[in-house]
Scaffold this active site. Structure first.
Site, PDB file in Angstrom:
ATOM      1  N   ARG A 278       0.766  -1.132  -0.174  1.00 29.71           N
ATOM      2  CA  ARG A 278       0.026   0.006   0.103  1.00 29.71           C
ATOM      3  C   ARG A 278       0.713   1.171   0.189  1.00 29.71           C
ATOM      4  O   ARG A 278       1.858   1.343   0.694  1.00 29.71           O
ATOM      5  CB  ARG A 278      -1.038   0.059   1.214  1.00 29.71           C
ATOM      6  CG  ARG A 278      -1.726  -1.121   1.261  1.00 29.71           C
ATOM      7  CD  ARG A 278      -2.833  -1.179   2.142  1.00 29.71           C
ATOM      8  NE  ARG A 278      -3.701  -2.168   2.393  1.00 29.71           N
ATOM      9  CZ  ARG A 278      -4.582  -2.770   2.905  1.00 29.71           C
ATOM     10  NH1 ARG A 278      -4.726  -1.767   4.197  1.00 29.71           N
ATOM     11  NH2 ARG A 278      -5.219  -3.820   2.830  1.00 29.71           N
ATOM     12  N   ARG A 293       2.315   0.868  10.279  1.00 30.12           N
ATOM     13  CA  ARG A 293       1.830   1.208   8.963  1.00 30.12           C
ATOM     14  C   ARG A 293       2.946   1.363   8.012  1.00 30.12           C
ATOM     15  O   ARG A 293       3.919   2.077   7.946  1.00 30.12           O
ATOM     16  CB  ARG A 293       1.213   2.777   9.041  1.00 30.12           C
ATOM     17  CG  ARG A 293       0.445   3.312   7.889  1.00 30.12           C
ATOM     18  CD  ARG A 293      -0.049   4.490   8.105  1.00 30.12           C
ATOM     19  NE  ARG A 293      -1.130   4.303   8.997  1.00 30.12           N
ATOM     20  CZ  ARG A 293      -2.378   4.052   9.031  1.00 30.12           C
ATOM     21  NH1 ARG A 293      -2.818   3.647   8.100  1.00 30.12           N
ATOM     22  NH2 ARG A 293      -3.187   4.210  10.159  1.00 30.12           N
ATOM     23  N   GLU A 365      -6.626  -1.355  15.163  1.00 32.31           N
ATOM     24  CA  GLU A 365      -7.124  -2.355  14.119  1.00 32.31           C
ATOM     25  C   GLU A 365      -6.261  -3.620  13.860  1.00 32.31           C
ATOM     26  O   GLU A 365      -5.114  -3.163  13.406  1.00 32.31           O
ATOM     27  CB  GLU A 365      -7.544  -1.479  12.878  1.00 32.31           C
ATOM     28  CG  GLU A 365      -8.292  -2.577  11.912  1.00 32.31           C
ATOM     29  CD  GLU A 365      -8.424  -1.821  10.532  1.00 32.31           C
ATOM     30  OE1 GLU A 365      -8.536  -0.498  10.325  1.00 32.31           O
ATOM     31  OE2 GLU A 365      -8.716  -2.297   9.560  1.00 32.31           O
ATOM     32  N   SER A 368     -10.407  -6.486   9.894  1.00 31.32           N
ATOM     33  CA  SER A 368     -11.623  -6.032   9.393  1.00 31.32           C
ATOM     34  C   SER A 368     -12.426  -6.935   8.480  1.00 31.32           C
ATOM     35  O   SER A 368     -11.904  -7.528   7.833  1.00 31.32           O
ATOM     36  CB  SER A 368     -11.139  -4.857   8.297  1.00 31.32           C
ATOM     37  OG  SER A 368     -12.084  -3.890   8.318  1.00 31.32           O
ATOM     38  N   ARG A 408       0.644  -6.666  12.222  1.00 31.37           N
ATOM     39  CA  ARG A 408       0.251  -5.930  13.199  1.00 31.37           C
ATOM     40  C   ARG A 408      -0.039  -6.937  14.407  1.00 31.37           C
ATOM     41  O   ARG A 408       0.150  -6.613  15.779  1.00 31.37           O
ATOM     42  CB  ARG A 408      -1.234  -5.281  13.095  1.00 31.37           C
ATOM     43  CG  ARG A 408      -1.098  -4.278  12.408  1.00 31.37           C
ATOM     44  CD  ARG A 408      -2.233  -3.144  12.243  1.00 31.37           C
ATOM     45  NE  ARG A 408      -1.979  -2.001  11.306  1.00 31.37           N
ATOM     46  CZ  ARG A 408      -2.739  -1.001  11.195  1.00 31.37           C
ATOM     47  NH1 ARG A 408      -3.976  -1.302  11.469  1.00 31.37           N
ATOM     48  NH2 ARG A 408      -2.406  -0.072  10.626  1.00 31.37           N
TER      49      ARG A 408
END
Length: 443
Positions: A278, A293, A365, A368, A408
């Site tokens: 990403r 991130r 988070e 999801s 994560r």
RNA sequence: GGAGAGGUGGCAGAGUGGUCGAAUGCACCGCACUCGAAAUGCGGCGUGGGGGUGACUCCACCGUGAGUUCGAAUCUCACCCUCUCCGCCA
């Protein structure tokens, strides 16, 4: 993507639902105006084509009877249509593209039980169907307590001593990359293997190793295009390009694109452990420390392809599959029902799993889980043939969920299992994957 | 990368300029036969988009995109993909 016929038949419901979505000003009237033009063009074009076909057939008959004079006459007549048909076809293509473009940038409609809200502050904690804080607490690990001040993951001894190396990564690739080494690298690998084994052995998912580079069409199918192109990395390829997958949702979901499945094949449950890429274009300055991130991270993804009748139940099931990962790892977490302002583009409803990070003293988070209805299926043209009398194919429903983000999760294990001496206990379920080690980073 | 073959309905597989949306087989659905099932027989059965209250009707679609033609699954060109052989290669 929406069905224009459905919009025409449900203008009020459509407008009401869309108005719940942030920043969307399009209304049914805008779309129906395009559709009206489209239908006008089709009617005119069809009339011209019908006439041409009829005359052509007569020409064939005349020629068969050697009546050249009549054939010539008919050919002259059909010649007058010569310009109107290609022009009409071009018009039809143009207006159909216009309608598709208008529809393809509209987000999905949220379910009624999705809370209204403008941002993550509007999210509502969820304890499962018929669940409560009490029932949830029985399943989940409690928040750990520390006799010392817990550190952030990159400060924990075993990581800070060089096994989580951002300097070298910066030399190789720049910011937002990391090089993992030694036992931290192994722990990362162990987490991925554990999750994949869990979903394949206990949750009925089929393991898949998909391509990591995909075409624009696949990205359109899972909503990354046209609106979120800036979030992607692309590699030039021939005259075009291929995108590095931002999530395995893209290849896994698109595995059923442009096909008609039989109902017996459903639900189709697929899982994959892949790197994700990403660009994080819109996140400048956010989460710059540590590996929260990154431009590249590993993730175990789950995708389910279901019938319309079963997708909501499948959503709850998938949530449970993701929760099981955290429960078995003994990590404290909560589940949030995302509000309309935080809901992803293609989702009708999304549960976020937020893991407790004691070093950050907050929930973050880690998974999801979304149900998309037929939104992606329409974009992909993915259908199934119902068993029984109804033979006309219907669009499938698609769901996707992380199970979970491995990078994560590594952070979560490092922070939650850290010891005062900088070592980290290995959660019991990971020990088989760590050669039996009970702790890493000790002296 | 080179040479050859090929891409047609859910699947297999005919079809080389007009009456082909497309034979046939399998699968599927209905009916008959049967105590029931199998087998068999009869019938049905592609997708998408228009028009019509409706019976119904029209248009498009034979890998994709251009082109030739009054008319294209069929002819031409380009591209994509698959298979076989050769080369190269983790």
């Amino acid at each position: 993507m929406f069905d224009i016929k459905w919009i025409r038949a449900n203008t009020e419901a459509f407008d009401a639902a869309l108005s719940r979505r942030k920043g969307i000003v399009t209304r049914s009237a805008d779309l129906l105006a395009i559709d009206d033009r489209r239908r006008d063009i089709i009617v005119r074009l069809n009339e011209a084509q019908e006439k041409r076909n009829a005359l052509s057939k007569q020409i064939g008959q005349a020629k068969a009877q050697k009546d050249e004079a009549k054939a010539g006459e008919l050919m002259a007549e059909v010649a007058r249509l010569k310009d109107t048909i290609p022009a009409g076809e071009a018009e039809e293509r143009a207006v159909e593209l216009e309608l598709r473009n208008a529809l393809s940038v509209l987000p999905n409609i949220a379910f009624d039980d999705v809370p209204d809200g403008t941002d993550e502050a509007g999210n509502v904690e969820y304890f499962g169907r018929n669940g409560s804080p009490e029932t949830a607490a029985k399943l989940r690990a409690p928040r750990p307590s520390f006799a010392f001040a817990p550190k952030e993951h990159y400060e924990v001894g075993v990581a800070a001593n060089g096994n989580m190396d951002f300097e070298i990564a910066a030399k190789l690739s720049g910011s937002r990359f990391v090089v993992l080494k030694g036992q931290v690298a192994r722990l990362e690998r162990a987490l991925g293997q554990f999750m994949l084994d869990l979903h394949t052995n206990e949750h009925g998912y089929l393991e898949v190793q998909p391509p990591l580079l995909v075409k624009d069409d696949a990205l359109f199918g899972t909503n990354q295009l046209p609106k979120f192109e800036d979030d992607l990395f692309f590699a030039p390829h021939g005259d075009g390009r291929l995108a590095l997958i931002p999530t395995a949702e893209v290849p896994l979901t698109n595995m059923v694109r442009e096909s008609i499945l039989s109902e017996e094949e459903l639900p189709l449950r697929l899982t994959a452990l892949t790197p994700c890429f990403r660009s994080e274009a819109g996140s400048a300055g956010r989460d710059t420390r540590g590996m929260l991130r990154q431009h590249q991270f590993n993730k175990v993804e789950m995708v389910s392809i279901t019938t319309p009748e079963t997708s909501v139940d499948e959503h709850e099931r998938m949530l449970t599959c993701a929760e099981t990962v955290l429960q078995k790892l003994g990590l404290h977490y909560r589940v949030m029902n995302l509000c309309t302002g935080d809901l992803g583009f293609g989702a009708k409803k999304t549960y976020d799993l937020e893991v407790w990070l004691p070093g950050q003293d907050t929930y973050r988070e880690i998974s999801s889980v979304s149900v998309c209805g037929d939104f992606q299926a329409r974009r992909m043209d993915a259908r199934y043939r119902p068993t029984g009398e109804k033979v006309s194919p219907r669009f499938v429903h698609t769901l996707n969920g992380s199970g979970t983000a491995v990078g994560r999760c590594l952070i979560a294990v490092l922070e939650n299992y850290q010891q005062e001496d900088g070592s980290v206990l290995v959660p019991e379920v990971l020990r088989p994957y760590m050669g039996g080690l009970t702790s890493i980073g000790g002296r």
